[in-house]
Design an enzyme around this catalytic site. Structure first.
Site, mmCIF file in Angstrom:
data_model
loop_
_atom_site.group_PDB
_atom_site.id
_atom_site.type_symbol
_atom_site.label_atom_id
_atom_site.label_comp_id
_atom_site.label_asym_id
_atom_site.label_seq_id
_atom_site.Cartn_x
_atom_site.Cartn_y
_atom_site.Cartn_z
ATOM 1 N N GLU A 87 -89.776 -75.379 -31.264
ATOM 2 C CA GLU A 87 -89.128 -74.592 -30.215
ATOM 3 C C GLU A 87 -87.625 -74.643 -30.444
ATOM 4 O O GLU A 87 -87.019 -75.706 -30.419
ATOM 5 C CB GLU A 87 -89.445 -75.101 -28.806
ATOM 6 C CG GLU A 87 -88.790 -74.205 -27.754
ATOM 7 C CD GLU A 87 -88.806 -74.760 -26.336
ATOM 8 O OE1 GLU A 87 -88.203 -74.107 -25.463
ATOM 9 O OE2 GLU A 87 -89.382 -75.839 -26.111
ATOM 10 N N ASP A 130 -86.361 -63.090 -20.181
ATOM 11 C CA ASP A 130 -86.227 -62.284 -18.968
ATOM 12 C C ASP A 130 -85.269 -61.119 -19.206
ATOM 13 O O ASP A 130 -85.120 -60.245 -18.353
ATOM 14 C CB ASP A 130 -85.689 -63.145 -17.820
ATOM 15 C CG ASP A 130 -84.286 -63.650 -18.115
ATOM 16 O OD1 ASP A 130 -83.316 -63.219 -17.451
ATOM 17 O OD2 ASP A 130 -84.144 -64.472 -19.038
ATOM 18 N N ASP A 180 -80.109 -67.464 -24.670
ATOM 19 C CA ASP A 180 -78.966 -66.668 -24.231
ATOM 20 C C ASP A 180 -79.023 -65.319 -24.953
ATOM 21 O O ASP A 180 -79.037 -65.275 -26.192
ATOM 22 C CB ASP A 180 -77.672 -67.398 -24.589
ATOM 23 C CG ASP A 180 -76.430 -66.724 -24.010
ATOM 24 O OD1 ASP A 180 -76.455 -65.498 -23.790
ATOM 25 O OD2 ASP A 180 -75.420 -67.425 -23.807
ATOM 26 N N ASP A 193 -82.279 -78.588 -30.178
ATOM 27 C CA ASP A 193 -81.150 -78.139 -29.367
ATOM 28 C C ASP A 193 -79.943 -78.969 -29.752
ATOM 29 O O ASP A 193 -80.087 -80.111 -30.210
ATOM 30 C CB ASP A 193 -81.458 -78.298 -27.870
ATOM 31 C CG ASP A 193 -80.615 -77.381 -27.003
ATOM 32 O OD1 ASP A 193 -81.171 -76.428 -26.418
ATOM 33 O OD2 ASP A 193 -79.387 -77.595 -26.906
#
Length: 219
Positions: free
Chosen positions: A47, A157, A121, A72
């Site tokens: 991920e 989204d 983002d 990350d």
């Protein structure tokens, strides 16, 4: 830096399931994730931009026969995922603290079975296209790390990022789009959700945003 962040960084530094600079595996792990960390030959799922690791940990619970890596750059976020995985007793979950632009230092060609990108983002300004994680350059790198037939999935989204990603993936010589929807919760593809919902996704849905989803395979 706040005291809370300092404690998170300290936790990451001591956590066995966090691989970061200064730890031996940081420079040794490339091409050897199953050999040096997971100690099995199970499929590896990455991920990208995992944040607090909610999806990495969630999938780790759903699929105990797969290995999961959350990547990350933010150490305080990684620490939260690390703690959640530890408290859940998940030995099939690891976290890598590094920038995605340096992923070639940690993954060998054909080492990964799946890559997931969850609510990144969207980087909507034109000048920020190089930062979009589905731009052609990033997609090229992902295709190298994935095995032939491996999955690349995007969940967002953002209508902008969804449409942009459809375009870059359709024009890619390395990926074929298998399925996509602009409203996951009202789609038969909801099963691809695996029942895992991040904190921010819950907020987006509560505000009336639809969740978009793209599933592709590497040629």
């Amino acid at each position: 830096m706040s005291r809370r962040k300092l404690s998170h960084y300290q936790f990451s530094a001591e956590a066995a399931n966090v691989i970061e600079t200064g730890k031996p595996l940081y420079t040794e792990i490339k091409g050897k994730w199953n050999e040096l960390y997971f100690n099995n030959n199970n499929p590896i799922v990455l991920e990208l931009a995992c944040g607090k690791g909610e999806y990495t940990v969630g999938l780790g619970k759903v699929f105990p026969d797969k290995n999961f890596i959350g990547m990350d750059i933010k150490g305080d976020r990684i620490a939260r995922g690390s703690l959640a995985a530890t408290e859940s007793g998940l030995t099939n979950v690891a976290f890598l603290r590094a920038g995605i632009q340096y992923s070639e230092e940690f993954f060998q060609e054909n080492e990964l079975d799946e890559i997931w990108l969850i609510h990144p983002d969207p980087q909507v300004r034109d000048r920020d296209e190089p930062k979009r994680l589905t731009n052609p350059s990033f997609l090229h790198h992902y295709s190298k790390y994935l095995k032939k037939g491996g999955l690349f999935c995007l969940k967002t989204d953002s209508t902008f990022l969804y449409e942009y990603s459809l375009g870059t993936l359709e024009n890619s010589e390395s990926f074929t789009i298998i399925e996509h929807t602009d409203d996951l919760y009202q789609s038969p593809l909801l099963k691809e959700h695996h029942g895992v919902k991040t904190h921010y996704e819950s907020i987006f849905v509560a505000k009336g945003y639809t969740i978009k989803f793209i599933k592709t395979i590497v040629l």
